[in-house]
Design a protein around this motif. Sequence first.
Motif, mmCIF file in Angstrom:
data_model
loop_
_atom_site.group_PDB
_atom_site.id
_atom_site.type_symbol
_atom_site.label_atom_id
_atom_site.label_comp_id
_atom_site.label_asym_id
_atom_site.label_seq_id
_atom_site.Cartn_x
_atom_site.Cartn_y
_atom_site.Cartn_z
ATOM 1 N N SER A 1 19.623 1.488 6.914
ATOM 2 C CA SER A 1 19.389 2.373 5.601
ATOM 3 C C SER A 1 18.201 1.993 4.774
ATOM 4 C CB SER A 1 20.073 2.652 4.676
ATOM 5 O OG SER A 1 20.373 2.434 3.258
ATOM 6 N N PRO A 2 16.722 2.291 5.843
ATOM 7 C CA PRO A 2 15.632 1.792 5.394
ATOM 8 C C PRO A 2 15.424 1.993 3.429
ATOM 9 C CG PRO A 2 15.400 3.232 7.020
ATOM 10 C CD PRO A 2 16.704 3.191 6.910
ATOM 11 N N VAL A 3 14.409 2.099 2.881
ATOM 12 C CA VAL A 3 13.615 3.005 2.255
ATOM 13 C C VAL A 3 12.140 3.228 2.281
ATOM 14 C CG1 VAL A 3 12.318 2.514 0.187
ATOM 15 C CG2 VAL A 3 14.759 1.122 0.256
ATOM 16 N N LYS A 4 11.982 4.409 1.719
ATOM 17 C CA LYS A 4 11.246 5.230 2.252
ATOM 18 C C LYS A 4 10.098 4.830 1.358
ATOM 19 C CE LYS A 4 10.413 10.079 4.435
ATOM 20 N NZ LYS A 4 10.915 11.235 4.593
ATOM 21 N N LEU A 5 8.969 4.799 1.333
ATOM 22 C CA LEU A 5 7.723 4.890 0.104
ATOM 23 C C LEU A 5 6.756 6.305 0.619
ATOM 24 C CD1 LEU A 5 7.657 1.456 -0.879
ATOM 25 C CD2 LEU A 5 8.703 3.311 -2.138
ATOM 26 N N GLN A 6 5.742 6.280 -0.165
ATOM 27 C CA GLN A 6 4.471 7.630 -0.057
ATOM 28 C C GLN A 6 3.268 6.771 0.557
ATOM 29 O OE1 GLN A 6 3.661 10.277 -2.175
ATOM 30 N NE2 GLN A 6 2.803 11.357 -1.066
ATOM 31 N N VAL A 7 2.620 6.789 1.353
ATOM 32 C CA VAL A 7 1.466 5.962 1.393
ATOM 33 C C VAL A 7 0.364 6.634 0.298
ATOM 34 C CG1 VAL A 7 -0.123 4.842 2.868
ATOM 35 C CG2 VAL A 7 2.419 4.858 3.536
ATOM 36 N N ILE A 8 -0.560 6.760 -0.414
ATOM 37 C CA ILE A 8 -1.312 6.960 -1.392
ATOM 38 C C ILE A 8 -1.926 6.600 -0.840
ATOM 39 C CG2 ILE A 8 0.750 7.314 -2.928
ATOM 40 C CD1 ILE A 8 -0.739 5.723 -4.480
ATOM 41 N N ALA A 9 -2.674 5.719 -0.681
ATOM 42 C CA ALA A 9 -4.335 5.589 -1.011
ATOM 43 C C ALA A 9 -4.142 4.118 0.504
ATOM 44 C CB ALA A 9 -5.158 5.377 -1.613
ATOM 45 N N GLU A 10 -5.632 3.032 0.610
ATOM 46 C CA GLU A 10 -6.029 2.485 0.913
ATOM 47 C C GLU A 10 -7.091 1.157 0.597
ATOM 48 O OE1 GLU A 10 -5.842 2.329 5.394
ATOM 49 O OE2 GLU A 10 -8.282 2.527 4.902
ATOM 50 N N ILE A 11 -6.885 -0.305 0.704
ATOM 51 C CA ILE A 11 -7.755 -0.743 0.328
ATOM 52 C C ILE A 11 -8.044 -1.641 1.082
ATOM 53 C CG2 ILE A 11 -8.537 -2.215 -1.732
ATOM 54 C CD1 ILE A 11 -6.233 -1.251 -2.906
ATOM 55 N N THR B 1 5.886 4.882 -4.394
ATOM 56 C CA THR B 1 4.736 4.931 -3.664
ATOM 57 C C THR B 1 4.071 3.033 -2.697
ATOM 58 O OG1 THR B 1 2.628 4.666 -5.142
ATOM 59 C CG2 THR B 1 3.192 6.555 -4.969
ATOM 60 N N ALA B 2 3.786 3.591 -2.208
ATOM 61 C CA ALA B 2 2.318 1.821 -1.469
ATOM 62 C C ALA B 2 1.123 2.573 -1.230
ATOM 63 C CB ALA B 2 3.567 1.911 -0.006
ATOM 64 N N ILE B 3 0.598 1.075 -0.311
ATOM 65 C CA ILE B 3 -1.209 1.128 -0.629
ATOM 66 C C ILE B 3 -0.945 0.283 0.313
ATOM 67 C CG2 ILE B 3 -3.511 0.721 -1.960
ATOM 68 C CD1 ILE B 3 -2.807 1.482 -4.237
ATOM 69 N N GLU C 1 4.764 3.327 10.128
ATOM 70 C CA GLU C 1 4.072 4.271 9.057
ATOM 71 C C GLU C 1 4.652 5.295 9.866
ATOM 72 O OE1 GLU C 1 0.103 3.539 7.459
ATOM 73 O OE2 GLU C 1 0.580 5.261 7.416
ATOM 74 N N GLU C 2 4.444 6.536 9.512
ATOM 75 C CA GLU C 2 4.413 8.071 10.110
ATOM 76 C C GLU C 2 4.471 9.176 8.619
ATOM 77 O OE1 GLU C 2 8.334 8.782 12.120
ATOM 78 O OE2 GLU C 2 7.466 10.400 12.825
ATOM 79 N N ALA C 3 3.450 9.852 9.473
ATOM 80 C CA ALA C 3 3.125 10.942 8.242
ATOM 81 C C ALA C 3 3.088 10.598 6.981
ATOM 82 C CB ALA C 3 4.379 12.243 8.868
ATOM 83 N N GLY C 4 2.217 9.947 6.810
ATOM 84 C CA GLY C 4 1.956 9.373 5.412
ATOM 85 C C GLY C 4 3.144 8.868 4.397
ATOM 86 N N TYR C 5 4.116 8.396 5.164
ATOM 87 C CA TYR C 5 5.094 7.619 4.435
ATOM 88 C C TYR C 5 5.900 6.645 5.572
ATOM 89 C CZ TYR C 5 6.006 11.199 1.690
ATOM 90 O OH TYR C 5 6.077 12.405 1.018
ATOM 91 N N ILE C 6 5.754 5.744 4.898
ATOM 92 C CA ILE C 6 6.514 3.977 5.466
ATOM 93 C C ILE C 6 8.101 4.068 5.430
ATOM 94 C CG2 ILE C 6 4.437 2.598 5.408
ATOM 95 C CD1 ILE C 6 5.391 1.205 2.998
ATOM 96 N N ARG C 7 8.321 3.027 6.527
ATOM 97 C CA ARG C 7 10.183 2.878 6.162
ATOM 98 C C ARG C 7 9.938 1.875 6.519
ATOM 99 N NH1 ARG C 7 13.727 5.704 9.764
ATOM 100 N NH2 ARG C 7 12.836 4.779 11.904
#
Length: 427
Positions: free
Chosen positions: A89-99, A114-116, A139-145
């Motif tokens: 049961s992975p947690v899903k976070l939205q990737v909103i940016a990159e540094i 969210t995640a960066i 990572e897949e389609a803007g989300y990470i598991r």
Amino acid sequence: MAQQLFFIITVWKRGMKNINLPISIDEAQKIILESVKPLTDEGISIMESANRVLYEDIVASTMIPPRDNSAMDGYAVIAADTKGATETSPVKLQVIAEIRAGGLLDGKEVLKGTAIRIMTGAPLPKSADSVIPFEDAEEEAGYIRIFNETVKYSNCRFAGEDIKKGDKVLEKGDRLRSADVGILASLNYQTIKVYKQPTVSIISTGDELAEIGEEVQMGQIRNSNAYSLYSEVKKYSGLPDYLGIVKDTLKDTREMFLKAMKSDVIISTGGVSMGKYDFVKEIYSDLNIETKFEWIKVKPGRPCTFGVKENKLFFGLPGNPVSTLTSFLQFVRPALLRLMGAKRIRKPVLNAILEEDLKKQPGKAFLLRGHFSIRNNEFYVSTTGNQNSSVLRSMSRANCLIVIPENTSEVKAGEKVAIQLIDHDEI
Ligand SMILES: Nc1nc2c(c(=O)[nH]1)N[C@H]1C(S)=C(S)[C@@H](COP(=O)(O)OP(=O)(O)OC[C@H]3O[C@@H](n4cnc5c(N)ncnc54)[C@H](O)[C@@H]3O)O[C@H]1N2
Ligand code: MOO
């Protein structure tokens, strides 16, 4: 009676001091160090500073690292968001940016859920308190598991965790090592103040010596001392100047010593024992060099003259090639380091299990050429072969000196002995 009278006259001639009596290594080192006046300073580029001795304390004017940053390539997250994450049961976070490393935050902030995407060394965005490495997320389609919970401060490096502003990171008297030079660069030092390097004249004495490239005549041997000493002086950051071979005459010896007087330290080899043509001691009194001692209770290196004139140090080392090197290590090396202002001048000494029986006469310490190795977390040591003072090969194979004290006459295999590590930094 005549012998006593001669002795009294000799003592009187040499300034009322009993310099004819052999002294211990420790006493000799003490006399030498009391005679050393450290040199002045100069400014140099940090690029040239390895092995030089700091003349100033280095106090950090900034923090290192300057801000919180990531220790991994991965995703900056809020640790609490990963609570309950498992394989099934992975947690899903939205990737909103990159540094990127060296990139700007530009107000980027990790919000709940969210995640960066972040690279190693990049500044940690506001409210992120953990970094999940790429290999621990998908990572897949803007989300990470994420399949595992993470805890706060994982893979984060914090501002000032290496150096805090105001920390004294290096001290006057430190001999700089590569990591120290790295710290100086991190603190934006281009140049620093160090002690000047001692200038060292090297003289070989002896009619029997042939220079490299010359034909060895009957009864001659090749001059090796000048070259082994030259490299030792360089190793301890002195500036060596090899002045050549001087013939065994008073006139030639005097002329050579006068030429050598330009240096801070004058090292000669040979001509210091009882030979009819050993002129070094005579030249010392001739040139008003104050002789401090002439004999040490040690083998190799029993004849060894030390004198001082106007802050210049004179070492008359014994001619035998091994005696030259062991005397350099015990006496000239600490003097060079102290002239350069170094705080640490002692070679490390540790105990090792002796692998053979050793016998010697009591009355003087022995410095035997040894090779130490480590087996099952224990130090072991054995001698490196023929211990005659003229046998350089056994010195070349040695990585330590086995120190057998003055009053010991026998040590058995299996017993522990003190070994001085000759190739390790001073402590
Ligand atoms: N009657 C005594 N004789 C000796 C004594 C003593 O107490 N009483 N001490 C012995 C010890 S121990 C040593 S060590 C030597 C030291 O003598 P010197 O410093 O006067 O040195 P020299 O006699 O000139 O040479 C000794 C030995 O070393 C060789 N040598 C000299 N220079 C070089 C060089 N540049 N490169 C290579 N080899 C060198 C030289 O040929 C001699 O074989 O005195 C003992 N005698
Ligand atoms: O003391 Mo000498 O230096 O043994 O050969």
